[in-house]
Design a protein around this motif. Structure first.
Motif, PDB file in Angstrom:
ATOM      1  N   TYR A   1       0.869  -1.172   0.000  1.00  0.00           N
ATOM      2  CA  TYR A   1       0.000   0.000   0.000  1.00  0.00           C
ATOM      3  C   TYR A   1       0.906   1.222   0.000  1.00  0.00           C
ATOM      4  CZ  TYR A   1      -4.595   2.104   0.720  1.00  0.00           C
ATOM      5  OH  TYR A   1      -5.773   2.784   0.556  1.00  0.00           O
TER       6      TYR A   1
ATOM      7  N   ALA B   1      -0.092   4.328   2.650  1.00  0.00           N
ATOM      8  CA  ALA B   1      -0.905   3.791   3.744  1.00  0.00           C
ATOM      9  C   ALA B   1      -1.144   4.826   4.830  1.00  0.00           C
ATOM     10  CB  ALA B   1      -0.221   2.561   4.333  1.00  0.00           C
TER      11      ALA B   1
ATOM     12  N   TRP C   1      -5.879  -3.232   9.367  1.00  0.00           N
ATOM     13  CA  TRP C   1      -5.984  -3.727   7.996  1.00  0.00           C
ATOM     14  C   TRP C   1      -6.366  -5.213   8.006  1.00  0.00           C
ATOM     15  CZ3 TRP C   1      -4.661  -0.007   4.215  1.00  0.00           C
ATOM     16  CH2 TRP C   1      -3.965   1.105   4.701  1.00  0.00           C
TER      17      TRP C   1
ATOM     18  N   SER D   1      -6.060  -5.975   0.039  1.00  0.00           N
ATOM     19  CA  SER D   1      -6.129  -5.606   1.446  1.00  0.00           C
ATOM     20  C   SER D   1      -7.236  -4.591   1.650  1.00  0.00           C
ATOM     21  CB  SER D   1      -4.796  -5.027   1.918  1.00  0.00           C
ATOM     22  OG  SER D   1      -4.479  -3.856   1.177  1.00  0.00           O
TER      23      SER D   1
ATOM     24  N   LEU E   1      -8.687  -1.549   4.357  1.00  0.00           N
ATOM     25  CA  LEU E   1      -8.522  -0.695   5.518  1.00  0.00           C
ATOM     26  C   LEU E   1      -9.806  -0.756   6.330  1.00  0.00           C
ATOM     27  CD1 LEU E   1      -7.070   1.430   7.225  1.00  0.00           C
ATOM     28  CD2 LEU E   1      -7.889   3.176   5.627  1.00  0.00           C
TER      29      LEU E   1
END
Length: 812
Positions: A660, A663, A694, A701, A703
């Motif tokens: 990411y 992030a 996460w 993925s 959040l």
């Protein structure tokens, strides 16, 4: 609710001669530790060690002093700091020996170097690096302290005060002696008004004067005053102050000889005039015996006999008595180290000298602070007729950069910028339990940045060098932990006997029991030594039932180095070992893609698995393996996290699974995985004052949550088991705050958040958090835990050089 209880505090002392005081009433010893004031009861039968840190200063604490202004007033603890302030602390009646800040003295323009008080009087004196001495008055109205500045003395000729002592003369007048960055002692007294004026200059010393101490010669009302001065010229001088009604002679005897006795043994008299009378100061005695700078002197009256204690950089503490027949002052007791190797380090056996020495209230014990920031405690055993060393306290003297538990949770490793790695364990003795430092496996030449355990008998550390070092536990440490902590090692027979480090070397060398003495090693034939050894190279076997003293830690608890791991081009920044102990991930400081790589090593043959893992463009700040070792999580200063997945067919192959790029809005400083039962959940914390939860999924993925906090998040860690179907997340910030967040297993929403009390928080940034791995019934029984529903033990490494272990439990 989550309850907290402090299990352990390790905090090294500041090496300033005035940075500690031992209270004669409460038995508390308070000392400066970085920017904190640590509280310790040296004569406590339970050997609890440091039980509290007082935090209010913004810079190093240089001076600590207990103060009893009036019989019916609360007593105070005074602390002076390089932040140019003097803090007033009042004992808290609702807490055991804890103090709360109740006032501050401001006015100096530089670091506070010295303080002194007169018991029973509301007057105190402070000296600072701005070349001024200030006289203060304290008033107490029953609820609030009201300090006021009475006088400012500008030193002339200009010098920086390093030590002060103040005493009451006849007629309630004050006498003040000040010394510092000159070889002179300046005496001030109130002559015609309450203001102190310069009255005399005592000459004789040829170096900076580091300590002054004053006392009455006996208990009689008209007793003379005795002033002791300690200097960097290696001498102690005694001065007598006597009230007189006649004129004083000012003649100096002229002596012949090869030595310039005119300067060393002058009998010149100095008149001091106060409002109530006249006094004469004369040179009384010259005490010789130390071979290096003398940092501290202290008086004590024991059974009517006056004794003087001195501490020196020659690694000795001396006690001086006046012979009844001749009146000569002689050294009757010498503690510490005699004939130390000059220029050697603590790794080769040198103490490095003492800078603080304090008498206990009854005069039967002595506490001393050495160069390593550790306290030694000697107590006189009447039945044996000698001084024996007891259990002291120790700790890092610079920021604790990283911590790691042994895989079975049997001990804790800490490493820091003071270039040492320390092992802490719980001592079990006669039903009582207390944490202590049990080994110092690594004494390095570089600042240490990171550490992780490889199983139960091995660890790896990284420093400001381009390699990592792997260490094995020696038999001496294994036997010590087994005997005093109940920690058993299944592979003790295969362990090396001990380790030593050559002079000017950086690698700890393994030694066997039959090894010949190393060249340059000292013979430790002292019969008082608790470690049986005919030669320094032999294995040391404990015959004592107590934790190792500072002498033992510095000499005999090094771990032999097994391997060096190369490959990085800059200082090592992060290291992580898989939970099965077979793989190791490492990273270094970087400003480009070429160096921001993650290298994987096998721990069987220490071979690097090529090619290195590439994902980041700047320094990797954190590395963590998942609980099942299937994933490796990394975070970096480039604000991204990356996850590498281990190939199921070939455990030596890792591939980038997800990353990411943005992030967090600022650099990511820490990350951790949730237990396997919760799924592929992980948490990241960054300088943007948030931590984020996460969920790693097959398609990528997700959040889940973003939680805002008051300060930048520097460390996060999740307990490696579920408690009542709840995830226990510990979060630390750059402001020193620690909070426990209870997360629902299914939704990952916060059920509750619990913050540490203000008196338990760190005064600087928290560098690392680590939950103790196990909390089985066997561990509870071994540790003597008696909590209804324990969560676990949380270790906290701080930038303020302290290390803490908290016991956390669910209540209500």
């Amino acid at each position: 609710m989550v309850g907290f209880r402090t299990e352990y505090i390790a905090a090294g002392g500041n090496r300033h001669p005035a940075a500690a005081d031992w209270d004669a009433v409460t038995g508390l010893l308070a000392y400066g530790s970085n920017i904190n004031v640590a509280l310790w009861k040296p004569l406590d039968a339970g050997h609890e060690g440091v039980f509290a840190l007082l935090s209010a200063h913004a810079d190093i604490v240089n001076v600590v002093k207990f103060f009893y202004p009036a019989p019916d007033w609360p007593h105070l603890l005074l602390s002076g700091s390089a932040d140019q302030t003097v803090r007033l602390w009042q004992v808290d009646p609702s807490a055991r020996h804890l103090y709360t800040p109740v006032g501050v003295l401001q006015g100096h323009a530089a670091s506070i170097n010295c303080l002194d008080v007169v018991p029973g009087r509301q007057v105190l004196a402070s000296g600072a690096a701005d070349a001024t001495i200030k006289i203060w008055h304290l008033d107490f109205n029953g609820h609030q302290w009201n300090p006021s500045l009475l006088q400012t003395i500008q030193t002339n000729p200009k010098f920086l005060p390093l030590t002060l002592c103040i005493s009451v003369a006849k007629g309630d007048d004050l006498l003040l002696a000040a010394a510092g960055t000159q070889g002179f002692i300046h005496v001030y007294a109130s002559k015609s008004s309450r203001d102190l004026t310069h009255q005399a200059t005592l000459t004789g010393h040829e170096g900076w004067i580091r300590s002054l101490a004053i006392t009455t010669e006996d208990d009689q009302p008209d007793s003379d005053l005795l002033l002791a001065s300690a200097s960097q010229d290696k001498y102690i001088r005694l001065w007598r102050c006597r009230q007189t009604h006649g004129s004083a002679s000012a003649e100096d005897p002229q002596l012949n000889g090869n030595i310039d006795f005119d300067r060393l043994l002058s009998n010149k008299t100095h008149r001091v005039q106060t409002r109530s009378g006249s006094y004469v100061l004369t040179f009384e005695a010259l005490l010789l015996g130390h071979d290096d700078w003398i940092y501290a002197v202290s008086w004590q009256r024991i059974a009517g006999q006056l004794r003087l204690l001195s501490a020196s950089a020659d690694s000795s503490v001396s006690m001086w008595d006046s012979e009844a027949a001749s009146g000569l002052w002689v050294c009757t007791t010498r503690l510490g180290e005699i004939n130390a190797q000059k220029g050697s380090t603590t790794a080769t056996g040198s103490m490095g000298g003492f800078c603080i020495a304090l008498w206990s209230p009854n005069g039967q014990s002595v506490a001393c602070l050495g160069r390593t920031g550790s306290w030694r405690l000697w107590t006189y055993e009447t039945d044996q007729g000698r001084w024996l060393q007891g259990v002291g306290v120790s700790g890092h003297t610079k920021p604790v950069m990283d911590i790691a538990w042994a895989r079975d949770g049997s001990y804790l490793l800490s490493t820091g910028s003071d270039q040492t790695t320390r092992l802490h364990a719980k001592w079990i003795s006669q039903g009582a339990a207390s944490w202590h430092e049990f080994a110092r496996p690594q004494i390095h030449g570089y600042d240490l940045n990171c550490i992780d355990a490889i199983g139960e008998i091995r660890f790896v550390s990284g420093a400001d060098e381009k390699l990592l070092r792997v260490f094995d536990e020696p038999k001496s440490t294994a036997e010590l932990l087994s005997q005093l902590c109940g920690v058993e090692s299944a592979s003790r027979r295969a362990l090396p006997e001990a380790a030593n480090i050559p002079v000017l070397g950086l690698s700890n060398k393994a030694l066997e029991a039959s090894a010949e003495p190393l060249s340059g090693s000292r013979d430790q034939g002292d019969t008082d030594n608790k470690w049986q050894s005919a030669r320094p190279g032999d294995r040391k076997t404990r015959e004592s039932d107590y934790p190792p003293t500072e002498d033992d830690l510095a000499r005999y608890t090094l771990w032999p180095e097994r391997e060096k791991l190369y490959g990085h081009g800059h200082e090592v920044s992060a290291v992580a070992v898989s939970h099965n102990g077979l793989l190791m991930a490492t990273a270094c400081k970087a400003s480009s893609l070429d160096h921001a790589v993650i290298r994987i090593f096998e721990t069987i043959d220490w071979r690097e698995l090529k090619p290195p893992l590439v994902a980041h463009s700047l320094t990797v700040t954190s590395l963590r393996f998942s609980d099942d070792d299937c994933y490796l999580l990394s975070t970096g200063r480039d604000r991204q996290w990356s996850i590498f997945e281990k190939d199921k067919a070939d455990s030596h192959v890792f591939a980038l699974r997800a990353k990411y790029p943005r992030a967090h809005s600022r650099m990511i400083l820490s990350a951790c995985w949730a237990p396997v039962e919760a799924g592929d959940i992980f948490v990241t914390g960054g300088r943007d004052k948030t931590y984020r939860i996460w969920n790693l999924q097959k398609a990528g993925s997700e959040l889940v949550h973003t939680i805002d906090l008051p300060g930048p998040v520097t460390a996060v860690d999740i307990l490696r088991r579920l408690v009542q179907a709840t995830l226990i997340l510990a979060v630390a910030t750059e402001t020193g705050e620690v909070s426990i967040h209870l997360l629902e297993k299914e939704t990952l929403k916060i059920k509750s958040c619990h913050r540490l009390e203000d008196q338990s928080r760190s005064s600087k940034a928290i560098m690392q958090l680590r939950w103790r791995p196990l909390s089985t019934d066997e561990d509870k029984r071994r540790d003597g835990e008696h909590v209804e529903d324990p969560v676990g033990q949380l270790a906290i490494g701080n930038e303020d050089s302290s290390l803490r272990i908290l016991q956390c439990s669910l209540t209500g």
